[in-house]
Motif scaffolding. Sequence first.
Motif, PDB file in Angstrom:
ATOM      1  N   LYS A 134      -1.405  -1.033 -18.513  1.00  0.00           N
ATOM      2  CA  LYS A 134      -2.754  -1.281 -18.007  1.00  0.00           C
ATOM      3  C   LYS A 134      -2.772  -1.056 -16.500  1.00  0.00           C
ATOM      4  CE  LYS A 134      -5.022  -2.591 -21.670  1.00  0.00           C
ATOM      5  NZ  LYS A 134      -6.098  -1.768 -22.182  1.00  0.00           N
ATOM      6  N   ALA A 135      -3.866  -0.539 -16.011  1.00  0.00           N
ATOM      7  CA  ALA A 135      -4.003  -0.238 -14.578  1.00  0.00           C
ATOM      8  C   ALA A 135      -3.730  -1.474 -13.722  1.00  0.00           C
ATOM      9  CB  ALA A 135      -5.389   0.325 -14.296  1.00  0.00           C
ATOM     10  N   LYS A 136      -4.107  -2.647 -14.195  1.00  0.00           N
ATOM     11  CA  LYS A 136      -3.908  -3.871 -13.407  1.00  0.00           C
ATOM     12  C   LYS A 136      -2.428  -4.193 -13.202  1.00  0.00           C
ATOM     13  CE  LYS A 136      -4.268  -6.880 -17.379  1.00  0.00           C
ATOM     14  NZ  LYS A 136      -4.793  -8.070 -17.952  1.00  0.00           N
ATOM     15  N   ASP A 137      -1.545  -3.631 -14.048  1.00  0.00           N
ATOM     16  CA  ASP A 137      -0.108  -3.899 -13.953  1.00  0.00           C
ATOM     17  C   ASP A 137       0.668  -2.784 -13.243  1.00  0.00           C
ATOM     18  OD1 ASP A 137      -0.497  -6.253 -15.453  1.00  0.00           O
ATOM     19  OD2 ASP A 137      -0.396  -5.107 -17.316  1.00  0.00           O
ATOM     20  N   LEU A 138      -0.037  -1.811 -12.706  1.00  0.00           N
ATOM     21  CA  LEU A 138       0.613  -0.644 -12.105  1.00  0.00           C
ATOM     22  C   LEU A 138       1.343  -0.914 -10.800  1.00  0.00           C
ATOM     23  CD1 LEU A 138      -1.913   2.253 -12.634  1.00  0.00           C
ATOM     24  CD2 LEU A 138       0.312   1.947 -13.686  1.00  0.00           C
ATOM     25  N   LYS A 139       0.815  -1.770  -9.966  1.00  0.00           N
ATOM     26  CA  LYS A 139       1.369  -1.972  -8.623  1.00  0.00           C
ATOM     27  C   LYS A 139       2.850  -2.343  -8.657  1.00  0.00           C
ATOM     28  CE  LYS A 139      -1.850  -1.000  -5.766  1.00  0.00           C
ATOM     29  NZ  LYS A 139      -1.745   0.175  -4.952  1.00  0.00           N
ATOM     30  N   GLU A 140       3.273  -3.069  -9.668  1.00  0.00           N
ATOM     31  CA  GLU A 140       4.681  -3.458  -9.779  1.00  0.00           C
ATOM     32  C   GLU A 140       5.583  -2.240  -9.993  1.00  0.00           C
ATOM     33  OE1 GLU A 140       7.360  -5.825 -12.998  1.00  0.00           O
ATOM     34  OE2 GLU A 140       5.440  -6.728 -12.471  1.00  0.00           O
ATOM     35  N   MET A 141       5.137  -1.317 -10.838  1.00  0.00           N
ATOM     36  CA  MET A 141       5.950  -0.159 -11.193  1.00  0.00           C
ATOM     37  C   MET A 141       5.703   1.044 -10.284  1.00  0.00           C
ATOM     38  SD  MET A 141       6.329   1.269 -15.068  1.00  0.00           S
ATOM     39  CE  MET A 141       6.590  -0.319 -15.808  1.00  0.00           C
ATOM     40  N   PHE A 142       4.452   1.226  -9.880  1.00  0.00           N
ATOM     41  CA  PHE A 142       4.051   2.366  -9.051  1.00  0.00           C
ATOM     42  C   PHE A 142       3.261   1.845  -7.852  1.00  0.00           C
ATOM     43  CE2 PHE A 142       4.414   3.998 -13.364  1.00  0.00           C
ATOM     44  CZ  PHE A 142       5.130   5.171 -13.201  1.00  0.00           C
ATOM     45  N   PRO A 143       3.928   1.362  -6.801  1.00  0.00           N
ATOM     46  CA  PRO A 143       3.224   0.740  -5.675  1.00  0.00           C
ATOM     47  C   PRO A 143       2.262   1.667  -4.931  1.00  0.00           C
ATOM     48  CG  PRO A 143       5.618   0.734  -5.333  1.00  0.00           C
ATOM     49  CD  PRO A 143       5.357   1.349  -6.660  1.00  0.00           C
ATOM     50  N   GLU A 144       2.465   2.986  -5.020  1.00  0.00           N
ATOM     51  CA  GLU A 144       1.625   3.919  -4.276  1.00  0.00           C
ATOM     52  C   GLU A 144       0.315   4.278  -4.991  1.00  0.00           C
ATOM     53  OE1 GLU A 144       4.206   6.163  -7.044  1.00  0.00           O
ATOM     54  OE2 GLU A 144       4.614   4.596  -5.619  1.00  0.00           O
ATOM     55  N   VAL A 145       0.129   3.802  -6.206  1.00  0.00           N
ATOM     56  CA  VAL A 145      -1.075   4.139  -6.983  1.00  0.00           C
ATOM     57  C   VAL A 145      -2.283   3.404  -6.410  1.00  0.00           C
ATOM     58  CG1 VAL A 145      -2.169   3.880  -9.253  1.00  0.00           C
ATOM     59  CG2 VAL A 145       0.190   4.620  -9.085  1.00  0.00           C
ATOM     60  N   PRO A 146      -3.396   4.123  -6.197  1.00  0.00           N
ATOM     61  CA  PRO A 146      -4.610   3.460  -5.694  1.00  0.00           C
ATOM     62  C   PRO A 146      -5.201   2.534  -6.760  1.00  0.00           C
ATOM     63  CG  PRO A 146      -5.076   5.733  -6.277  1.00  0.00           C
ATOM     64  CD  PRO A 146      -3.595   5.543  -6.431  1.00  0.00           C
ATOM     65  N   MET A 147      -6.109   1.677  -6.346  1.00  0.00           N
ATOM     66  CA  MET A 147      -6.763   0.745  -7.268  1.00  0.00           C
ATOM     67  C   MET A 147      -7.544   1.512  -8.333  1.00  0.00           C
ATOM     68  SD  MET A 147      -5.897  -2.301  -6.481  1.00  0.00           S
ATOM     69  CE  MET A 147      -7.075  -3.228  -7.427  1.00  0.00           C
TER      70      MET A 147
END
Length: 94
Positions: free
Chosen positions: A39-52
Motif C-alpha cells: 500500500k502507498a501508505k507503507d512505502l516510505k519505510e521501503m522506498f524513502p524517496e517515493v513522493p506522497m
Amino acid sequence: MHDPNTPAWADGPFLSEYMSVDELIELGTGDVAYIKPIKAKDLKEMFPEVPMLQDNMTLYALLNADGTPILLADSREAAVANAFEQDLEMASLH
C-alpha cells in the motif's frame, strides 16, 4: 540410508554445519526475487524517496531474495517483466 537424489548435506542435522550465517543470508541474492503488493501508505519505510501518493493505492515491489528493494511498479505485470529483463528467478510467497 542416503537418498542419491538429494545432496549429502540434506541428511545432516543442521545446514549451519555446511554454510555460515553470512552464506545463508546471501543465498539467492542477485539471482532470486519476489513480488510483494504494498500500500502507498507503507512505502516510505521501503522506498524513502517515493513522493506522497494516495494511501489506498496498491503498488508492487520487486524485492531481492534478502528483501532489498529493486523496483517499484504500478502493476504486477510490470514488476514481473522487470525481473525477467534482469534474469531473476521468481520465488512464490504464501
